[in-house]
Design a protein around this motif. Structure first.
Motif, mmCIF file in Angstrom:
data_model
loop_
_atom_site.group_PDB
_atom_site.id
_atom_site.type_symbol
_atom_site.label_atom_id
_atom_site.label_comp_id
_atom_site.label_asym_id
_atom_site.label_seq_id
_atom_site.Cartn_x
_atom_site.Cartn_y
_atom_site.Cartn_z
ATOM 1 N N THR A 196 0.852 -1.186 0.000
ATOM 2 C CA THR A 196 0.000 0.000 0.000
ATOM 3 C C THR A 196 0.886 1.232 0.000
ATOM 4 O O THR A 196 1.879 1.299 0.724
ATOM 5 C CB THR A 196 -0.909 0.011 1.239
ATOM 6 N N GLU A 197 0.533 2.207 -0.802
ATOM 7 C CA GLU A 197 1.358 3.401 -0.974
ATOM 8 C C GLU A 197 1.647 4.081 0.362
ATOM 9 O O GLU A 197 0.766 4.200 1.226
ATOM 10 C CB GLU A 197 0.655 4.375 -1.926
ATOM 11 N N ASP A 198 2.891 4.552 0.520
ATOM 12 C CA ASP A 198 3.348 4.995 1.834
ATOM 13 C C ASP A 198 2.673 6.267 2.336
ATOM 14 O O ASP A 198 2.609 6.493 3.550
ATOM 15 C CB ASP A 198 4.873 5.159 1.846
ATOM 16 N N VAL A 199 2.167 7.122 1.451
ATOM 17 C CA VAL A 199 1.540 8.369 1.903
ATOM 18 C C VAL A 199 0.017 8.274 1.896
ATOM 19 O O VAL A 199 -0.667 9.296 1.984
ATOM 20 C CB VAL A 199 1.988 9.566 1.037
ATOM 21 N N TYR A 200 -0.516 7.067 1.824
ATOM 22 C CA TYR A 200 -1.958 6.898 1.694
ATOM 23 C C TYR A 200 -2.725 7.545 2.851
ATOM 24 O O TYR A 200 -3.603 8.393 2.641
ATOM 25 C CB TYR A 200 -2.296 5.407 1.604
ATOM 26 N N TYR A 201 -2.396 7.182 4.084
ATOM 27 C CA TYR A 201 -3.125 7.742 5.219
ATOM 28 C C TYR A 201 -2.817 9.221 5.423
ATOM 29 O O TYR A 201 -3.676 9.992 5.863
ATOM 30 C CB TYR A 201 -2.799 6.958 6.492
ATOM 31 N N LYS A 202 -1.605 9.626 5.106
ATOM 32 C CA LYS A 202 -1.257 11.038 5.242
ATOM 33 C C LYS A 202 -2.143 11.894 4.346
ATOM 34 O O LYS A 202 -2.633 12.957 4.763
ATOM 35 C CB LYS A 202 0.217 11.261 4.880
ATOM 36 N N ASN A 203 -2.396 11.424 3.125
ATOM 37 C CA ASN A 203 -3.237 12.181 2.210
ATOM 38 C C ASN A 203 -4.708 12.140 2.642
ATOM 39 O O ASN A 203 -5.411 13.153 2.600
ATOM 40 C CB ASN A 203 -3.090 11.628 0.799
ATOM 41 N N LEU A 204 -5.183 10.967 3.073
ATOM 42 C CA LEU A 204 -6.551 10.881 3.585
ATOM 43 C C LEU A 204 -6.750 11.836 4.762
ATOM 44 O O LEU A 204 -7.769 12.539 4.847
ATOM 45 C CB LEU A 204 -6.857 9.459 4.044
ATOM 46 N N LYS A 205 -5.782 11.869 5.659
ATOM 47 C CA LYS A 205 -5.879 12.726 6.834
ATOM 48 C C LYS A 205 -5.901 14.206 6.436
ATOM 49 O O LYS A 205 -6.712 14.981 6.971
ATOM 50 C CB LYS A 205 -4.714 12.454 7.780
ATOM 51 N N ALA A 206 -5.038 14.597 5.509
ATOM 52 C CA ALA A 206 -4.971 16.000 5.103
ATOM 53 C C ALA A 206 -6.306 16.464 4.516
ATOM 54 O O ALA A 206 -6.794 17.554 4.846
ATOM 55 C CB ALA A 206 -3.841 16.199 4.098
ATOM 56 N N ILE A 207 -6.893 15.639 3.657
ATOM 57 C CA ILE A 207 -8.168 16.009 3.044
ATOM 58 C C ILE A 207 -9.283 15.971 4.081
ATOM 59 O O ILE A 207 -10.116 16.888 4.176
ATOM 60 C CB ILE A 207 -8.499 15.062 1.874
ATOM 61 N N GLY A 208 -9.330 14.891 4.879
ATOM 62 C CA GLY A 208 -10.383 14.753 5.869
ATOM 63 C C GLY A 208 -10.351 15.859 6.915
ATOM 64 O O GLY A 208 -11.396 16.402 7.293
ATOM 65 N N ASP A 209 -9.158 16.207 7.394
ATOM 66 C CA ASP A 209 -9.041 17.268 8.393
ATOM 67 C C ASP A 209 -9.488 18.615 7.828
ATOM 68 O O ASP A 209 -10.149 19.404 8.509
ATOM 69 C CB ASP A 209 -7.597 17.372 8.894
ATOM 70 N N ALA A 210 -9.117 18.883 6.567
ATOM 71 C CA ALA A 210 -9.509 20.147 5.939
ATOM 72 C C ALA A 210 -11.022 20.217 5.749
ATOM 73 O O ALA A 210 -11.637 21.266 5.967
ATOM 74 C CB ALA A 210 -8.794 20.310 4.598
ATOM 75 N N ALA A 211 -11.626 19.097 5.343
ATOM 76 C CA ALA A 211 -13.079 19.064 5.155
ATOM 77 C C ALA A 211 -13.793 19.313 6.483
ATOM 78 O O ALA A 211 -14.746 20.100 6.565
ATOM 79 C CB ALA A 211 -13.500 17.723 4.567
ATOM 80 N N ARG A 212 -13.311 18.666 7.534
ATOM 81 C CA ARG A 212 -13.937 18.825 8.850
ATOM 82 C C ARG A 212 -13.779 20.255 9.359
ATOM 83 O O ARG A 212 -14.728 20.856 9.897
ATOM 84 C CB ARG A 212 -13.308 17.840 9.828
ATOM 85 N N LYS A 213 -12.608 20.801 9.196
ATOM 86 C CA LYS A 213 -12.332 22.173 9.637
ATOM 87 C C LYS A 213 -13.266 23.169 8.963
ATOM 88 O O LYS A 213 -13.688 24.160 9.577
ATOM 89 C CB LYS A 213 -10.868 22.520 9.331
ATOM 90 N N ASN A 214 -13.604 22.901 7.716
ATOM 91 C CA ASN A 214 -14.431 23.830 6.943
ATOM 92 C C ASN A 214 -15.882 23.371 6.818
ATOM 93 O O ASN A 214 -16.625 23.907 5.990
ATOM 94 C CB ASN A 214 -13.814 24.018 5.553
ATOM 95 N N ASP A 215 -16.264 22.384 7.643
ATOM 96 C CA ASP A 215 -17.637 21.871 7.654
ATOM 97 C C ASP A 215 -18.071 21.501 6.238
ATOM 98 O O ASP A 215 -19.161 21.866 5.776
ATOM 99 C CB ASP A 215 -18.592 22.900 8.252
ATOM 100 N N ALA A 216 -17.212 20.766 5.556
ATOM 101 C CA ALA A 216 -17.442 20.415 4.158
ATOM 102 C C ALA A 216 -17.511 18.904 3.985
ATOM 103 O O ALA A 216 -17.062 18.142 4.841
ATOM 104 C CB ALA A 216 -16.332 20.993 3.279
#
Length: 502
Positions: A196-216
């Motif tokens: 599994t690609e090494d940055v997989y969770y890092k990218n999921l976290k970055a997008i998910g955290d940004a969506a949550r922060k912006n109520d998106a």
């Protein structure tokens, strides 16, 4: 091929699946359908098979709820036929009309745009238009002009923009601050040949955290086919992607791809001629499971995710180590302890109208290629009654054993969504939860500091020492007293306020 295909087993497992959740919405207006779409969990696709009425019917039978119609033009009879078939079988659509795609609208008037999209307005089978796939950050200013013009005349129809994966910082943040979107969409394809690609969770976290922060909302294209160095996914691979994404807050899961987009070495559920492959029943089973979970998940708001490696015997995968030193969601006091012999990713949820109605998703976060199953044990802090578990397309009650421990078995890539009805907290428990939240806020802000060399070394070290002291105190678990927490909270907040740049 990595594994012997067990598609006959999948066929046996597939329960009778409704063609689509949208099929019950035939009496709704377009605005109501779009509102339901925004607030729900749905399974979509990027490349459909619209060669004939039969291939569209098979898409619906596979569980594809929405898709993108490429090269759409109301003046093209073939486009109209594709739209008619999708309408007949309950598949909602985004239209990709090249006349307004990309940055074409920058030099168009709103009236010119309206003339193109006007036939779609009010059609409850149309969710909106595909505006841009994978723009660069340098194109955002022009894309903003295009989106403003489109939104001015689209009467609520969604204009989709999908991002490149593995880009961070302002590339993500400007989706909200500049483009002013209420969702974020990205494609992440993590299944390489034997890993599994090494940055997989890092990218999921970055997008998910940004969506949550912006109520998106968080939309994700998942890897549902093979091409180049990416392997053929099986049911375990699809589950792993879905439950990992859900842990980070995703609610729209889109296949890349249901049909092969003319990759010479691509292997998908349906080939370019519309012929079904062994992947078809695998996607069908997966879609059935996700549609079973959808109305349950849609009741909750995601709060954040955290990883678990306590008591595990396996090596921590690289993609999990990438998020090890980043902030985690630690305010979820519903779970007292949780452990397994494989790494876990846990996503926390709360019912927006009932603060005592909590939920969490547990993901077997071991690399799917290794095919490791795991037994999960957990205890709860504010409940000792039965919990409701949804996994593998079924929902059942789970009771704790005599020691108050709940036990679940997760297959490779498996996940479980657990619903908990908590008892009311005492005043002391409410205070402790509040103190922990304050401490965690400082700790996570410290972990998320970027370019730490810009800070005054003494003030940075003081904050680091305070965070370290809190981490050490956390090892006491429920033995931590209110007084201890108040003291460490005061030290953390003082150190944070004293942090200075050079």
């Amino acid at each position: 091929m990595r594994k012997i295909w067990s598609f006959l087993l999948c066929l046996c497992l597939i329960v009778s699946c409704s063609v689509t959740i949208f099929s019950s919405e035939t009496e709704l207006t377009q605005k109501q359908v779009i509102e339901n779409f925004k607030n729900g969990m749905y399974i979509g696709d990027w490349v459909p098979s619209v060669l004939s009425e039969q291939t569209v019917k098979e898409m619906a039978e596979c569980g594809i709820q929405y898709t993108f119609l490429w090269y759409f033009d109301y003046n093209n009879p073939n486009s109209l036929q594709q739209l008619e078939w999708c309408t007949k079988y309950g598949i909602k659509v985004f239209l990709k009309d090249d006349r307004i795609y990309g940055l074409a609208m920058k030099d168009m008037t709103e009236d010119e745009i309206y003339q193109i999209i006007e036939p779609s307005i009010g059609n409850p089978n149309i969710l909106g238009y595909c505006i841009y796939d994978e723009p660069s950050e340098e194109q955002y200013e022009d894309l903003k002009i295009c989106l403003d013009k489109y939104n001015a005349v689209a009467e609520g129809m969604i204009g989709t923009v999908n991002l490149f994966p593995y880009r961070y910082g302002s590339y993500i943040e400007k989706v909200f601050t500049l483009l002013e979107m209420d969702y974020i969409s990205v494609d992440i394809y993590p299944l390489l040949g034997t890993m599994t690609e090494d940055v997989y969770y890092k990218n999921l976290k970055a997008i998910g955290d940004a969506a949550r922060k912006n109520d998106a909302d968080f939309w994700l294209f998942i890897q549902s086919m093979s091409w180049n160095d990416r392997r053929i996914p099986d049911l375990e691979d699809l589950r792993f992607q879905a439950y990992s994404a859900i842990a980070y807050g995703a609610t729209k899961l889109m296949h890349f791809c249901y049909s092969n987009p003319h990759f010479p070495d691509g292997y998908s559920a349906v080939d370019v001629n519309g012929e079904k492959s062994d992947l078809y029943p695998v996607l069908q089973q997966f879609n059935t499971e996700m549609q079973h979970l959808a109305p349950i998940l849609s009741q909750y708001k995601d709060l954040g995710a955290f990883y678990v490696t306590e008591w595990m015997s396996a090596e921590v995968p690289v993609y999990l180590r990438q998020v090890k030193d980043l902030s985690q969601y630690e305010d979820f006091r519903t779970i007292r302890e949780i452990s397994a012999d494989q790494p876990l990713m846990v996503g926390a949820f709360e019912h927006p109208q009932d603060g005592l109605n909590k939920a969490f998703v547990i993901v077997n976060a071991s690399d799917c290629y290794q095919q490791k199953e795991t037994d999960v044990s957990f205890t709860l802090r504010y409940s000792d009654g039965p919990v409701t578990v949804t996994m593998d397309g079924r929902t059942f009650a789970l009771e704790a054993d005599a020691d108050g421990v709940y036990r679940l078995h997760l297959g490779s890539g498996g996940g479980a969504f657990v619903q908990v009805q908590e008892r009311p907290r005492t005043e002391e428990e409410i205070a402790l939860d509040s103190y922990f939240a304050d401490c965690n806020a400082v700790k996570n802000a410290f972990l998320d500091l970027e370019n730490t060399i810009v800070y005054d070394s003494d003030s940075y070290q003081s904050l680091k020492d305070a965070v370290t002291a809190y981490i050490q105190l956390q090892e006491k678990g429920d033995a931590i007293t209110s007084t201890e927490l108040q003291q460490v909270r005061s030290a953390l907040q003082q150190a944070q306020s004293a942090l200075r740049t050079k």
